[in-house]
Scaffold this motif. Sequence first.
Motif, PDB file in Angstrom:
ATOM      1  N   HIS A   4     -18.618  25.476 -30.654  1.00 55.33           N
ATOM      2  CA  HIS A   4     -18.353  26.887 -30.384  1.00 55.33           C
ATOM      3  C   HIS A   4     -19.556  27.479 -29.657  1.00 55.33           C
ATOM      4  O   HIS A   4     -20.701  27.100 -29.916  1.00 55.33           O
ATOM      5  CB  HIS A   4     -18.099  27.642 -31.689  1.00 55.33           C
ATOM      6  CG  HIS A   4     -17.482  28.991 -31.495  1.00 55.33           C
ATOM      7  ND1 HIS A   4     -18.247  30.104 -31.226  1.00 55.33           N
ATOM      8  CD2 HIS A   4     -16.194  29.407 -31.514  1.00 55.33           C
ATOM      9  CE1 HIS A   4     -17.449  31.162 -31.103  1.00 55.33           C
ATOM     10  NE2 HIS A   4     -16.191  30.751 -31.269  1.00 55.33           N
ATOM     11  N   VAL A   5     -19.313  28.418 -28.741  1.00 55.14           N
ATOM     12  CA  VAL A   5     -20.405  28.948 -27.923  1.00 55.14           C
ATOM     13  C   VAL A   5     -21.493  29.605 -28.764  1.00 55.14           C
ATOM     14  O   VAL A   5     -22.664  29.630 -28.365  1.00 55.14           O
ATOM     15  CB  VAL A   5     -19.884  29.956 -26.874  1.00 55.14           C
ATOM     16  CG1 VAL A   5     -19.099  29.264 -25.789  1.00 55.14           C
ATOM     17  CG2 VAL A   5     -19.077  31.061 -27.525  1.00 55.14           C
ATOM     18  N   GLU A  36     -29.594  33.163 -21.264  1.00 57.33           N
ATOM     19  CA  GLU A  36     -28.766  33.956 -20.352  1.00 57.33           C
ATOM     20  C   GLU A  36     -27.439  33.255 -20.067  1.00 57.33           C
ATOM     21  O   GLU A  36     -26.376  33.895 -20.005  1.00 57.33           O
ATOM     22  CB  GLU A  36     -29.520  34.212 -19.050  1.00 57.33           C
ATOM     23  CG  GLU A  36     -28.777  35.118 -18.080  1.00 57.33           C
ATOM     24  CD  GLU A  36     -29.580  35.427 -16.831  1.00 57.33           C
ATOM     25  OE1 GLU A  36     -29.005  35.997 -15.889  1.00 57.33           O
ATOM     26  OE2 GLU A  36     -30.779  35.080 -16.791  1.00 57.33           O
ATOM     27  N   ASP A  37     -27.464  31.928 -19.905  1.00 52.66           N
ATOM     28  CA  ASP A  37     -26.231  31.165 -19.673  1.00 52.66           C
ATOM     29  C   ASP A  37     -25.291  31.285 -20.874  1.00 52.66           C
ATOM     30  O   ASP A  37     -24.071  31.438 -20.716  1.00 52.66           O
ATOM     31  CB  ASP A  37     -26.551  29.684 -19.434  1.00 52.66           C
ATOM     32  CG  ASP A  37     -27.261  29.444 -18.114  1.00 52.66           C
ATOM     33  OD1 ASP A  37     -27.013  30.210 -17.166  1.00 52.66           O
ATOM     34  OD2 ASP A  37     -28.090  28.518 -18.059  1.00 52.66           O
ATOM     35  N   ILE A  38     -25.864  31.211 -22.071  1.00 50.52           N
ATOM     36  CA  ILE A  38     -25.034  31.305 -23.282  1.00 50.52           C
ATOM     37  C   ILE A  38     -24.376  32.669 -23.373  1.00 50.52           C
ATOM     38  O   ILE A  38     -23.191  32.784 -23.700  1.00 50.52           O
ATOM     39  CB  ILE A  38     -25.896  31.016 -24.532  1.00 50.52           C
ATOM     40  CG1 ILE A  38     -26.403  29.558 -24.481  1.00 50.52           C
ATOM     41  CG2 ILE A  38     -25.088  31.247 -25.815  1.00 50.52           C
ATOM     42  CD1 ILE A  38     -27.451  29.236 -25.527  1.00 50.52           C
ATOM     43  N   ARG A  39     -25.135  33.723 -23.049  1.00 52.52           N
ATOM     44  CA  ARG A  39     -24.543  35.068 -23.050  1.00 52.52           C
ATOM     45  C   ARG A  39     -23.443  35.183 -21.997  1.00 52.52           C
ATOM     46  O   ARG A  39     -22.431  35.861 -22.222  1.00 52.52           O
ATOM     47  CB  ARG A  39     -25.638  36.113 -22.816  1.00 52.52           C
ATOM     48  CG  ARG A  39     -26.564  36.320 -24.019  1.00 52.52           C
ATOM     49  CD  ARG A  39     -27.376  37.587 -23.883  1.00 52.52           C
ATOM     50  NE  ARG A  39     -28.355  37.495 -22.822  1.00 52.52           N
ATOM     51  CZ  ARG A  39     -29.601  37.044 -23.009  1.00 52.52           C
ATOM     52  NH1 ARG A  39     -29.999  36.660 -24.207  1.00 52.52           N
ATOM     53  NH2 ARG A  39     -30.440  36.992 -22.009  1.00 52.52           N
ATOM     54  N   LYS A  40     -23.634  34.520 -20.858  1.00 48.56           N
ATOM     55  CA  LYS A  40     -22.615  34.551 -19.800  1.00 48.56           C
ATOM     56  C   LYS A  40     -21.319  33.897 -20.276  1.00 48.56           C
ATOM     57  O   LYS A  40     -20.222  34.415 -20.036  1.00 48.56           O
ATOM     58  CB  LYS A  40     -23.129  33.834 -18.553  1.00 48.56           C
ATOM     59  CG  LYS A  40     -22.136  33.818 -17.388  1.00 48.56           C
ATOM     60  CD  LYS A  40     -22.725  33.108 -16.177  1.00 48.56           C
ATOM     61  CE  LYS A  40     -21.718  33.064 -15.040  1.00 48.56           C
ATOM     62  NZ  LYS A  40     -22.256  32.354 -13.851  1.00 48.56           N
ATOM     63  N   LEU A  41     -21.426  32.771 -20.971  1.00 45.65           N
ATOM     64  CA  LEU A  41     -20.239  32.100 -21.497  1.00 45.65           C
ATOM     65  C   LEU A  41     -19.506  33.004 -22.482  1.00 45.65           C
ATOM     66  O   LEU A  41     -18.279  33.109 -22.456  1.00 45.65           O
ATOM     67  CB  LEU A  41     -20.637  30.789 -22.183  1.00 45.65           C
ATOM     68  CG  LEU A  41     -21.142  29.668 -21.266  1.00 45.65           C
ATOM     69  CD1 LEU A  41     -21.768  28.544 -22.093  1.00 45.65           C
ATOM     70  CD2 LEU A  41     -20.012  29.126 -20.386  1.00 45.65           C
ATOM     71  N   TYR A  48     -15.121  27.411 -26.685  1.00 52.01           N
ATOM     72  CA  TYR A  48     -15.692  26.094 -26.963  1.00 52.01           C
ATOM     73  C   TYR A  48     -16.091  25.408 -25.667  1.00 52.01           C
ATOM     74  O   TYR A  48     -15.435  25.579 -24.624  1.00 52.01           O
ATOM     75  CB  TYR A  48     -14.681  25.209 -27.710  1.00 52.01           C
ATOM     76  CG  TYR A  48     -14.431  25.634 -29.138  1.00 52.01           C
ATOM     77  CD1 TYR A  48     -15.211  25.133 -30.181  1.00 52.01           C
ATOM     78  CD2 TYR A  48     -13.429  26.550 -29.442  1.00 52.01           C
ATOM     79  CE1 TYR A  48     -14.994  25.533 -31.492  1.00 52.01           C
ATOM     80  CE2 TYR A  48     -13.198  26.961 -30.749  1.00 52.01           C
ATOM     81  CZ  TYR A  48     -13.985  26.439 -31.773  1.00 52.01           C
ATOM     82  OH  TYR A  48     -13.761  26.841 -33.067  1.00 52.01           O
ATOM     83  N   VAL A  49     -17.165  24.629 -25.725  1.00 47.39           N
ATOM     84  CA  VAL A  49     -17.599  23.837 -24.576  1.00 47.39           C
ATOM     85  C   VAL A  49     -18.022  22.458 -25.055  1.00 47.39           C
ATOM     86  O   VAL A  49     -18.374  22.267 -26.226  1.00 47.39           O
ATOM     87  CB  VAL A  49     -18.785  24.505 -23.840  1.00 47.39           C
ATOM     88  CG1 VAL A  49     -18.368  25.808 -23.192  1.00 47.39           C
ATOM     89  CG2 VAL A  49     -19.963  24.723 -24.783  1.00 47.39           C
ATOM     90  N   ASP A  50     -17.978  21.493 -24.131  1.00 48.24           N
ATOM     91  CA  ASP A  50     -18.495  20.156 -24.407  1.00 48.24           C
ATOM     92  C   ASP A  50     -19.952  20.112 -23.990  1.00 48.24           C
ATOM     93  O   ASP A  50     -20.304  20.529 -22.873  1.00 48.24           O
ATOM     94  CB  ASP A  50     -17.707  19.103 -23.614  1.00 48.24           C
ATOM     95  CG  ASP A  50     -16.308  18.901 -24.170  1.00 48.24           C
ATOM     96  OD1 ASP A  50     -16.194  18.796 -25.407  1.00 48.24           O
ATOM     97  OD2 ASP A  50     -15.347  18.873 -23.383  1.00 48.24           O
TER      98      ASP A  50
END
Length: 349
Positions: A4-5, A36-41, A48-50
């Motif tokens: 999960h993100v 910052e990338d995590i906040r963008k997701l 969810y991401v791999d």
Amino acid sequence: MKVHVTDLKPGDRLAADAFSESGLHVMQNGTPLTEEDIRKLMKHGVDYVDIEPAVQQPAVTLIHSQQMELLQKTKPYLVQAVDGFESMYLEALTTGRFNETMVDDIMEPLVDQLKEHKDIVSLMLCIDQNDDYTYHHSMQVGILSYYIASWLGFSKEEAYEAGRAGYLHDIGKCQIPGSLLNKPGKLTPEEFEIMKKHTVYGHDIIRDSSPDTIPALVALQHHERDDGSGYPHAIEKNEIHPFSRITAVADVFSAMSMNRVYQSKQELLTVMHELHTMSFGKLSANATQAFIRHMLPNFIGKNVILSTGERGTIVMTNPADFFRPLVKTETSFVDLSSRRDIGIDQIFL
């Protein structure tokens, strides 16, 4: 590994392209994730991401350890600022003036420490509070005035002067009877008129102690408001010195977030929301918004106790409501922007 993100950590690397629920391509396979990338997701609704787990996760622990070491290094300077203000306060109480050289002796090494801090929320949370409200409050207002002036683009020298003025803003309270300063209940209209005189007393004490007129003006004006509803002279924003308007923001934040004889401290995000409301006519909009904009990212990662009694961690600020974030508990994720029946009771490191 699919996660999960909200469980992502800086350093994790995407093992596949990330898509939103609507099929929008958000991020490319192989991207090493930053905060910052995590906040963008999260912003794009990716659940969810791999990922390939971060191989440098100890670095996150190292950063936290370094932050705690910096806080411990700064604490003696905070204590010195509190003790120094107490000394000047008591001197002004008995003589009507104070030793001006003490101000720079305290503020210069303190500001040198402040320059190293990026997480100002952690700095505020580490400040010890006891019954000496006025002394701790003055130190905190000096710190926040310095930061706000810096965030507004003032020069290093000007930001220092703003912090210095903020530090001295309440020196006039030494001339207010202790029975009023320590009264546990609401002041009567007559008592409030006496209390308001601390601004004039502060102005006069500083003028008698220093050739620098700006701190005296800030002491006089820090309760003035942009719409003319403040005191002692009910002037409007064009007549209020910029440093007075900065100190007003720092003063309100500090007063609301500290324990006082007649009021328990409020949770920091609630205080931020109140400041936001006051920026529409009462407090300087530029100073307040700069303060909020620089403080809010620091809340991510902070531990909280919810009104339900659950403990959790702030993992994301909500674009729709900055002051009601997403909180991860042991059992679930609580989106406070949609769960209006739940609040944050306490924020801590």
